[in-house]
Design an enzyme around this catalytic site. Structure first.
Site, mmCIF file in Angstrom:
data_model
loop_
_atom_site.group_PDB
_atom_site.id
_atom_site.type_symbol
_atom_site.label_atom_id
_atom_site.label_comp_id
_atom_site.label_asym_id
_atom_site.label_seq_id
_atom_site.Cartn_x
_atom_site.Cartn_y
_atom_site.Cartn_z
ATOM 1 N N CYS A 117 -21.639 -3.939 -21.136
ATOM 2 C CA CYS A 117 -21.780 -3.830 -19.695
ATOM 3 C C CYS A 117 -23.129 -3.244 -19.311
ATOM 4 C CB CYS A 117 -20.641 -2.989 -19.128
ATOM 5 S SG CYS A 117 -19.061 -3.714 -19.539
ATOM 6 N N GLU A 118 -24.197 -3.964 -19.620
ATOM 7 C CA GLU A 118 -25.567 -3.593 -19.255
ATOM 8 C C GLU A 118 -26.309 -4.913 -19.091
ATOM 9 O OE1 GLU A 118 -27.174 -0.418 -19.531
ATOM 10 O OE2 GLU A 118 -25.568 0.711 -20.489
ATOM 11 N N GLY A 127 -46.316 0.275 -41.815
ATOM 12 C CA GLY A 127 -46.788 -0.351 -40.592
ATOM 13 C C GLY A 127 -47.265 -1.784 -40.649
ATOM 14 N N TYR A 184 -37.422 -3.092 -27.025
ATOM 15 C CA TYR A 184 -38.855 -3.415 -27.015
ATOM 16 C C TYR A 184 -39.152 -4.773 -26.406
ATOM 17 C CZ TYR A 184 -38.497 -0.316 -31.187
ATOM 18 O OH TYR A 184 -38.224 0.682 -32.069
ATOM 19 N N PRO A 243 -43.996 1.538 -46.751
ATOM 20 C CA PRO A 243 -43.647 0.324 -46.013
ATOM 21 C C PRO A 243 -42.151 0.249 -45.710
ATOM 22 C CG PRO A 243 -43.812 -0.183 -48.339
ATOM 23 C CD PRO A 243 -44.198 1.271 -48.198
ATOM 24 N N GLY A 244 -41.825 -0.261 -44.543
ATOM 25 C CA GLY A 244 -40.422 -0.489 -44.193
ATOM 26 C C GLY A 244 -40.242 -1.943 -43.805
ATOM 27 N N ARG A 245 -40.665 -2.244 -42.574
ATOM 28 C CA ARG A 245 -40.459 -3.565 -41.998
ATOM 29 C C ARG A 245 -40.934 -4.712 -42.897
ATOM 30 N NH1 ARG A 245 -40.147 -4.229 -36.508
ATOM 31 N NH2 ARG A 245 -41.297 -2.292 -36.218
ATOM 32 N N ARG A 280 -33.373 -4.140 -30.867
ATOM 33 C CA ARG A 280 -34.793 -4.415 -30.658
ATOM 34 C C ARG A 280 -35.100 -5.280 -29.420
ATOM 35 N NH1 ARG A 280 -37.616 -6.912 -33.680
ATOM 36 N NH2 ARG A 280 -39.460 -5.622 -33.575
HETATM 37 C C1 LIG Z 1 -41.380 4.284 -39.455
HETATM 38 C C2 LIG Z 1 -42.287 4.863 -40.454
HETATM 39 C C3 LIG Z 1 -42.721 4.112 -41.558
HETATM 40 C C4 LIG Z 1 -42.355 2.655 -41.751
HETATM 41 O O1 LIG Z 1 -42.996 1.834 -40.819
HETATM 42 P P1 LIG Z 1 -42.885 0.225 -40.970
HETATM 43 O O2 LIG Z 1 -43.611 -0.272 -39.796
HETATM 44 O O3 LIG Z 1 -41.446 -0.131 -40.970
HETATM 45 O O4 LIG Z 1 -43.562 -0.124 -42.247
HETATM 46 C C5 LIG Z 1 -43.504 4.736 -42.495
HETATM 47 N N1 LIG Z 1 -43.855 6.036 -42.368
HETATM 48 C C6 LIG Z 1 -43.472 6.789 -41.320
HETATM 49 C C7 LIG Z 1 -43.886 8.205 -41.244
HETATM 50 C C8 LIG Z 1 -42.683 6.234 -40.334
HETATM 51 O O5 LIG Z 1 -42.320 6.980 -39.277
#
Ligand SMILES: *Cc1c(COP(=O)(O)O)cnc(C)c1O
Length: 425
Positions: free
Chosen positions: A346-347, A239, A320, A274-276, A316
């Protein structure tokens, strides 16, 4: 800091000219920088040096097996949310003992598959999921390692669609009800209680909501310990946000320091998902201008730049209202104008940017949509029967296609006409 830099008016990814790659692979395509991916993973992971921890990259942010394999080589595990993501992680060579499984809707087949693979932890999100996991594990004669995902009811102060830790969100188990579930799980033959997890949302720009939820989790862990339930893992989810526009998210170092401070005296292994923050600024989407046009209304002239990438390639902005910086790949010193940058779908919701200042462009010019590495390709679809685009990875002065552009044949793969007869004229 990332490795997409303009030199003499020309955008480079590491040492390779973006325009040169575009000539070779055609547009649109996602372009990843290996140096940036590596740097961001290591910056995050090393910030937690000194405490027992496991960084599990959130596969849903960016799922290409080349990238999962890169992170795995750097010591990452994987946070998965589906059987398909488990397959990807295993195919990429991620150690099953570094895989954790999150999500509210795991099917029986998915639980079976993950038990078979021998993953580290199931993050269970409801009592019915616990019952089902017990049944599937019993049928296999194994024990399922479990954390419960608690919902700490903390406002992450981010976009409503990506808030997950509020009582009104579908995720997790209310912290007040979780104790009873832990006690029930302790009595289950094929369940092994291991940890507590939470994940309150995505693109957070403040540290305080993380700390607020960690404090609630800590109090909860102390209650568990008092009941004789040992917790080996505390999972804080993902997150941490990134800068798309003017956001000022915390540096992973400060985020880690604050967490380490809070966790003093706790023996559990810390898990992070972590992802983003790892991949967001490590890729761009490269697209070519097809047409420019203006629609004259009664009050104003609206200018459009129609490009060959669309909402199916990068969702995105439409989903969002998210902001992505967009820059010309080759700067020509043209003066700026205010335009909508739109795709061919077409949107009316199909746009990459609205009312954006952009140096005047013309047909054939290349544009780079910045910060497209997270929830970019992984959220793409075939809407309007558009083949999904290529993914390319740069490493220094080399680049490689890590996912071929889909073909028209791949669009209809698996479809059949009943009877096998093709009617036509
Ligand atoms: C989406 C998600 C993440 C990753 O969130 P980021 O904002 O991309 O870091 C981690 N854990 C869970 C359970 C998620 O659903």
């Amino acid at each position: 800091m990332n490795h997409f830099v303009s030199t003499n008016g020309e955008l480079f990814c590491e040492q390779v000219s973006v325009a040169e790659i575009a000539r070779d692979v055609e547009t649109p395509f996602y372009l990843y920088s290996k140096a940036t991916l590596t740097r961001h993973f290591q910056a995050f992971d090393s910030a937690f040096a000194g405490i027992d921890h496991l960084t599990c990259f959130a596969v849903k942010a960016c799922s290409n097996i080349a990238i999962l394999n890169l992170f795995s080589g750097l010591g990452s595990g994987a946070d998965i949310v589906s059987g398909g993501e488990l397959y990807r992680a295993l195919t990429a060579g991620v150690d099953p003992q570094r895989i954790i499984y999150s999500g509210v809707g795991k099917t029986e087949q998915e639980l079976h598959y993950a038990l078979e693979a021998g993953i580290l932890l199931f993050n269970v999100e409801s009592s019915q999921e616990l019952e089902r996991l017990q049944q599937v594990a019993a049928a296999k004669g194994v024990k399922a390692p479990v954390s419960f995902r608690v919902n700490p009811d903390v406002d992450p102060q981010t976009h409503a669609y990506i808030s997950t830790g509020l009582a009104k969100n579908k995720f997790g188990i209310p912290i007040d009800e979780a104790l009873e579930l832990y006690e029930r799980a302790m009595g289950m033959e094929n369940i092994e209680v291991k940890g507590v997890s939470c994940h309150i949302g995505s693109q957070l720009t403040l540290i305080s909501p993380f700390i607020e939820s960690l404090r609630k989790v800590k109090i909860f862990v102390e209650r568990l310990t008092a009941k004789g339930i040992t917790i080996d893992f505390i999972d804080l989810g993902g997150g941490v946000g990134i800068t798309y526009d003017t956001e000022q998210p915390p540096h992973p170092r400060d985020y880690a320091e604050a967490i380490k401070q809070e966790l003093q005296g706790f023996k559990a292994t810390l898990i992070l998902e972590p992802g983003r923050v790892i991949v967001g600024n490590a890729a761009i989407l490269v697209t070519e201008v097809q047409y420019t046009k203006s629609n004259r209304g009664t009050e104003q002239v609206k200018k459009f730049v129609v490009v060959d990438a669309a909402m199916n390639d990068l969702t995105r902005p439409s989903l969002y209202g998210a902001y992505h910086a967009i820059v010309p790949v080759l700067e020509k010193g043209a003066e700026c104008e205010v335009v909508d940058i739109v795709g061919p779908i077409c949107e009316t919701g199909d746009f990459l940017a609205k009312d954006r200042e952009l140096p005047r462009v013309e047909q054939g010019d290349l544009l780079a949509v910045m910060s497209a590495g997270a929830y970019g390709f992984s959220m793409s679809s075939n809407y309007n029967s558009r083949p999904r685009v290529a993914e390319v990875l740069v490493d220094g002065s080399h680049y490689e296609i890590i996912r071929r552009r889909e073909t028209f044949e791949s669009l209809v793969q698996g479809e059949t006409i009943p009877g096998g007869v093709r009617h036509g004229h």
